[in-house]
Design a protein around this motif. Structure first.
Motif, short mmCIF file in Angstrom:
data_model
loop_
_atom_site.label_atom_id
_atom_site.label_comp_id
_atom_site.label_asym_id
_atom_site.label_seq_id
_atom_site.Cartn_x
_atom_site.Cartn_y
_atom_site.Cartn_z
N VAL A 281 64.39 139.09 49.12
CA VAL A 281 64.14 137.84 49.85
C VAL A 281 63.55 138.14 51.23
N ALA A 282 64.10 139.15 51.92
CA ALA A 282 63.56 139.52 53.23
C ALA A 282 62.10 139.93 53.12
N TYR A 283 61.76 140.68 52.07
CA TYR A 283 60.36 141.06 51.86
C TYR A 283 59.50 139.83 51.60
N ALA A 284 59.98 138.91 50.74
CA ALA A 284 59.21 137.72 50.39
C ALA A 284 58.93 136.85 51.60
N LEU A 285 59.87 136.76 52.52
CA LEU A 285 59.71 135.92 53.70
C LEU A 285 58.84 136.56 54.78
N GLY A 286 58.69 137.88 54.74
CA GLY A 286 57.96 138.59 55.77
C GLY A 286 56.45 138.53 55.59
N PRO A 287 55.71 139.07 56.55
CA PRO A 287 54.23 139.00 56.50
C PRO A 287 53.63 139.62 55.24
N ASP A 288 54.15 140.78 54.81
CA ASP A 288 53.58 141.43 53.62
C ASP A 288 53.85 140.60 52.37
N GLY A 289 55.06 140.07 52.27
CA GLY A 289 55.37 139.22 51.13
C GLY A 289 54.52 137.97 51.11
N GLN A 290 54.27 137.40 52.27
CA GLN A 290 53.44 136.20 52.34
C GLN A 290 51.98 136.49 52.01
N GLU A 291 51.53 137.71 52.27
CA GLU A 291 50.19 138.10 51.81
C GLU A 291 50.14 138.10 50.28
N ARG A 292 51.22 138.56 49.66
CA ARG A 292 51.30 138.51 48.20
C ARG A 292 51.29 137.07 47.70
N VAL A 293 51.95 136.18 48.42
CA VAL A 293 51.94 134.76 48.07
C VAL A 293 50.50 134.25 48.01
N ALA A 294 49.71 134.60 49.02
CA ALA A 294 48.31 134.17 49.05
C ALA A 294 47.53 134.75 47.87
N GLN A 295 47.79 136.00 47.53
CA GLN A 295 47.11 136.63 46.41
C GLN A 295 47.41 135.92 45.09
#
Length: 433
Positions: A281-295
């Motif tokens: 969850v911490a990864y998903a909420l962070g900048p790198d995780g959010q870049e994955r969200v955009a992808q």
């Protein structure tokens, strides 16, 4: 602040506890589980693991295994995407570590789970992405926009031919998600409400992608999916009340101005969250995780600056106010229509601070503009809009972003119908370079 305490607690869990080799299970939304959750799990395991991450089918529909080696041991994560309601059931039964949901937790679910954790608390409720409920038609359909009320009448079977909407003389075929889907729950809540019932003729789907593909092949079809599943179908603009019709895009969805915007969630059992689930969850909420969200095709919560295109409905006074600014793709919203920031807003405060740091900007570059939902008189609306902007200003100051300029714009420029909670917001603007 609550956010700081939650972040410290989460960090303590992440740093103090190594990854378990035991399986992690994510159950729930097909919208989240079809591609987004496996992508986030894969990104997280890449930061912790050794060698490649693999994603394989389990042999059961809409279930995948994400596998890697961490500290020399195999780690296996199951993502079961059978609908948001199935995820809550799995979490309540202790079979899921994380509940993926494309709708907010219901009050009845909060009460049922209350002996274990408060699912509405910052420790348990995590907004991992923003999605726009996409209204889809065949690419050759000439209709370009619909109001929410018209959309409801279509799916209730009251409007049965495209000729009633300025289209060709064809019967309307309805495509809808199934009863277990959070996408269906969102559509039912935002579109059908208590006044309409889905027509019995609607074809029901567990998969967003399959629904979209079938609509794209049917000149008479109309359906709804998550934004990441538009594929070959045509996307319609949607309006609510007297607000202008909007298509879902980076700004309208991230800011939740688009009337069918929705949040995608991961829910965890508070203090009983497993270390690996907390890390994910911490990864998903962070900048790198959010870049994955955009992808993945969804809308990231990492702020970016956008220059909006104003139409004739935007007052000249507002155009002058924002002439030298760009808008950040974030709105601050409030719990239950008050000046108390909701869970997403508490995390967005830190995202704005990080944006300023990353872009080499300062607090003086920001402008907060508050808006009120519909009020009985203009003075009351102006007061509420200014208080909301002031609330965000104070919260930013607690993070070291001090003396941000702010103003209120009353209950003008609504983005929803009369009384819509989405009208009460604080927009974030940044001075153009």
């Amino acid at each position: 602040m609550p956010l700081q305490r939650a972040a410290l607690a989460l960090t303590a869990v992440v740093l103090a506890t190594p990854i378990s080799a035991a399986d992690l299970e994510i159950h729930g939304s097909n919208t989240v589980g079809a591609s987004l959750a496996p992508l986030l799990v894969g990104g997280y395991l890449e930061t912790r693991g050794e060698g490649p991450v693999t994603v394989t089918e389990t042999g059961h529909a809409n279930e995948r295994l994400v596998q890697a080696r961490v500290d020399g041991k195999p780690v296996e994560v199951l993502v079961a995407a059978h609908g948001s309601s199935t995820g809550f059931k799995a979490l309540a039964e202790g079979r899921a570590d994380i509940w993926a949901s494309s709708r907010p937790v219901k009050d009845s679910e909060v009460e049922q789970f209350g002996h274990r954790a408060n699912l509405k608390s910052l420790d348990s409720e995590h907004v991992i992405a923003i999605d726009g409920l996409a209204i889809l038609v065949h690419p050759g359909n000439p209709v370009t926009q619909l109001s929410i009320d018209t959309l409801a009448r279509i799916f209730a079977g009251e409007i049965r031919n495209w000729s009633e909407l300025g289209g060709p003389d064809r019967p309307i075929h309805l495509y809808a998600r199934d009863e277990r889907s959070g996408t269906w729950d969102t559509f039912k809540s935002l579109v059908l409400g208590s006044s309409y019932t889905l027509a019995a003729s609607a074809r029901r789907y567990e998969s967003n992608d399959r629904l979209s593909d079938d609509v794209s092949r049917d000149p008479s079809g109309i359906g709804f999916t998550g934004l990441a599943s538009v594929r070959q179908s045509k996307l319609l603009a949607i309006s609510e009340g007297k607000a202008p019709a909007l298509k879902p895009n980076q700004l309208t969805v991230a800011s939740e101005d688009y009337p069918l915007s929705r949040r995608l969630f991961m829910y965890t059992p508070g203090a009983r969250t497993t270390p690996m689930a907390a890390q994910l969850v911490a990864y998903a909420l962070g900048p790198d995780g959010q870049e994955r969200v955009a992808q993945s095709g969804f809308i990231s919560q990492n702020p970016i600056a956008v220059k909006p295109e104003f139409d004739d409905s935007v007052p000249e006074t507002f155009q002058r106010l924002t002439r030298n600014y760009q808008r950040l793709t974030v709105n601050f919203r409030f719990a239950q229509g008050r000046t108390q920031l909701d869970n997403k807003a508490l995390r967005d405060l830190e995202r704005v601070r990080q944006y300023l740091e990353r872009e080499g900007r300062v607090a003086a570059d920001l402008l907060l503009i508050g808006f009120a939902d519909t009020q009985s008189n203009e003075l009351r609306a102006q007061m509420i809009s200014e208080l909301r902007a002031l609330s965000v200003r104070r919260a930013l100051a607690d993070l070291g972003v001090r003396d941000v300029a702010y103003t209120g714009y009353g209950h003008y420029m609504p983005v929803g119908g009369r009384g819509s909670a989405r009208n009460g917001r604080v927009e974030v603007w940044i001075r153009a370079r």
